[in-house]
Design a protein around this motif. Structure first.
Motif, mmCIF file in Angstrom:
data_model
loop_
_atom_site.group_PDB
_atom_site.id
_atom_site.type_symbol
_atom_site.label_atom_id
_atom_site.label_comp_id
_atom_site.label_asym_id
_atom_site.label_seq_id
_atom_site.Cartn_x
_atom_site.Cartn_y
_atom_site.Cartn_z
ATOM 1 N N TYR A 155 -18.283 13.346 18.669
ATOM 2 C CA TYR A 155 -17.149 12.445 18.797
ATOM 3 C C TYR A 155 -16.378 12.729 20.080
ATOM 4 O O TYR A 155 -16.478 13.819 20.661
ATOM 5 N N LEU A 168 -13.395 8.480 18.836
ATOM 6 C CA LEU A 168 -14.552 7.582 18.930
ATOM 7 C C LEU A 168 -15.754 8.384 18.453
ATOM 8 O O LEU A 168 -16.088 9.414 19.050
ATOM 9 N N TYR A 170 -19.784 8.862 17.268
ATOM 10 C CA TYR A 170 -21.116 8.364 17.584
ATOM 11 C C TYR A 170 -22.158 9.230 16.879
ATOM 12 O O TYR A 170 -21.857 10.245 16.269
ATOM 13 N N THR A 180 -20.457 4.432 16.338
ATOM 14 C CA THR A 180 -20.256 3.951 14.965
ATOM 15 C C THR A 180 -18.866 3.384 14.732
ATOM 16 O O THR A 180 -18.715 2.309 14.173
ATOM 17 N N HIS A 181 -17.820 4.075 15.149
ATOM 18 C CA HIS A 181 -16.480 3.543 14.920
ATOM 19 C C HIS A 181 -15.452 4.249 15.788
ATOM 20 O O HIS A 181 -15.705 5.329 16.332
ATOM 21 N N THR A 182 -14.310 3.601 15.904
ATOM 22 C CA THR A 182 -13.177 4.119 16.666
ATOM 23 C C THR A 182 -11.931 4.025 15.798
ATOM 24 O O THR A 182 -11.750 3.034 15.072
ATOM 25 N N MET A 183 -11.096 5.029 15.858
ATOM 26 C CA MET A 183 -9.841 4.976 15.107
ATOM 27 C C MET A 183 -8.707 5.561 15.937
ATOM 28 O O MET A 183 -8.913 6.473 16.737
ATOM 29 N N SER A 194 -6.319 2.628 22.387
ATOM 30 C CA SER A 194 -7.746 2.518 22.092
ATOM 31 C C SER A 194 -8.529 2.184 23.358
ATOM 32 O O SER A 194 -9.668 2.611 23.525
ATOM 33 N N ASN A 214 -24.058 -0.144 19.906
ATOM 34 C CA ASN A 214 -22.656 -0.153 19.494
ATOM 35 C C ASN A 214 -22.484 -0.925 18.195
ATOM 36 O O ASN A 214 -22.975 -2.041 18.054
ATOM 37 N N TYR A 215 -21.799 -0.319 17.231
ATOM 38 C CA TYR A 215 -21.497 -0.952 15.954
ATOM 39 C C TYR A 215 -19.990 -1.016 15.715
ATOM 40 O O TYR A 215 -19.546 -1.266 14.594
ATOM 41 N N CYS A 216 -19.199 -0.802 16.757
ATOM 42 C CA CYS A 216 -17.749 -0.742 16.626
ATOM 43 C C CYS A 216 -17.128 -1.994 17.247
ATOM 44 O O CYS A 216 -17.313 -2.257 18.438
#
Length: 240
Positions: A155, A168, A170, A180-183, A194, A214-216
């Protein structure tokens, strides 16, 4: 984005209006449009914040939305935008206006993607808010932001003045990296952070991995707004 800091959680703001703009439509015979903006508030309650139905849609149309002037105990992190229209071509933009009794006003301004015309678009609210004006609000100092890579845990960490503000995440298989995702931590939302996290992470990823998936949705929006990163998600690329 603005460098000003939103009041905590948007407490005390109410929805004061909004409009849907459609431009560049190839729709000579007119058409219909049906739009709704819903939000899940604290406690899991789904509320329609804004809506509009009309039987007339020209080549360029600005539709004032019917909004509820409700006070919000906190601004939702996202809203759901659903559109039905005779024509999905052209440029569609949605604006929501928030105000509080202290004189501050917020504007949420978003370009509508094609997802909104199908199953609906989960639109980020805080990330796209800007402050139009605040009464007697001193300008805050610009924070120091740093993006730190943690390869063993897969990450990237965003630090704001030394404090963790976002991640972020991965996953790597061989030489292929998948985002995978970002928060962003709730107390840091609404500042455009962000973008700093995603930009710093992608700059580093470009130097390390030849193939990236990318899936985010946050990363997707960043790349849409910053086309110089578009080649990063194209496969294959030369090995760094």
């Amino acid at each position: 984005m603005t460098d000003q800091v939103l009041p905590p959680d948007g407490t005390g703001f109410y929805l004061a209006g909004g409009e849907l703009t459609a431009a560049g439509l190839d729709n000579k015979d007119g058409g219909t449009v049906d739009v709704s903006v819903t939000a899940r508030l604290l406690g899991g309650l789904d509320v329609t914040l804004a809506s509009r139905s009309t039987a007339h849609l020209g080549e360029r149309t600005v539709l004032p939305l019917q909004t509820r002037p409700m006070m919000l105990s906190s601004l939702p992190s996202s809203v759901r935008v659903q559109l039905r229209a005779a024509s999905t071509e052209g440029d569609w933009r949605l604006v929501l206006h928030f105000r509080n009794h202290a004189g501050a006003s917020l504007t949420w301004n978003a370009e509508i993607p094609t997802e909104a015309f199908d199953t609906g678009w989960e639109a980020p609210l805080a990330e796209l808010l800007t402050i139009d004006g605040a009464v007697d609000a001193p300008a805050p100092q610009s924070p120091t932001t740093t993006v730190v890579h943690h390869p063993s845990d897969e990450y990237y960490e965003l630090l704001v003045d030394g404090h963790q503000a976002g991640l972020l995440v991965y996953h790597v298989i061989g030489s292929h990296l998948s985002i995978t995702h970002t928060m962003i931590e709730p107390t840091y939302r609404g500042r455009g952070l962000s973008w700093a996290l995603v930009g710093g992470a992608l700059d580093d990823i470009r130097t390390k991995y030849p193939t990236v998936s990318n899936y985010c949705p946050v990363v997707s929006r960043f790349v849409d707004k910053n086309p110089q990163y578009g080649d990063l998600l194209a496969e294959p690329r030369p090995a760094p």
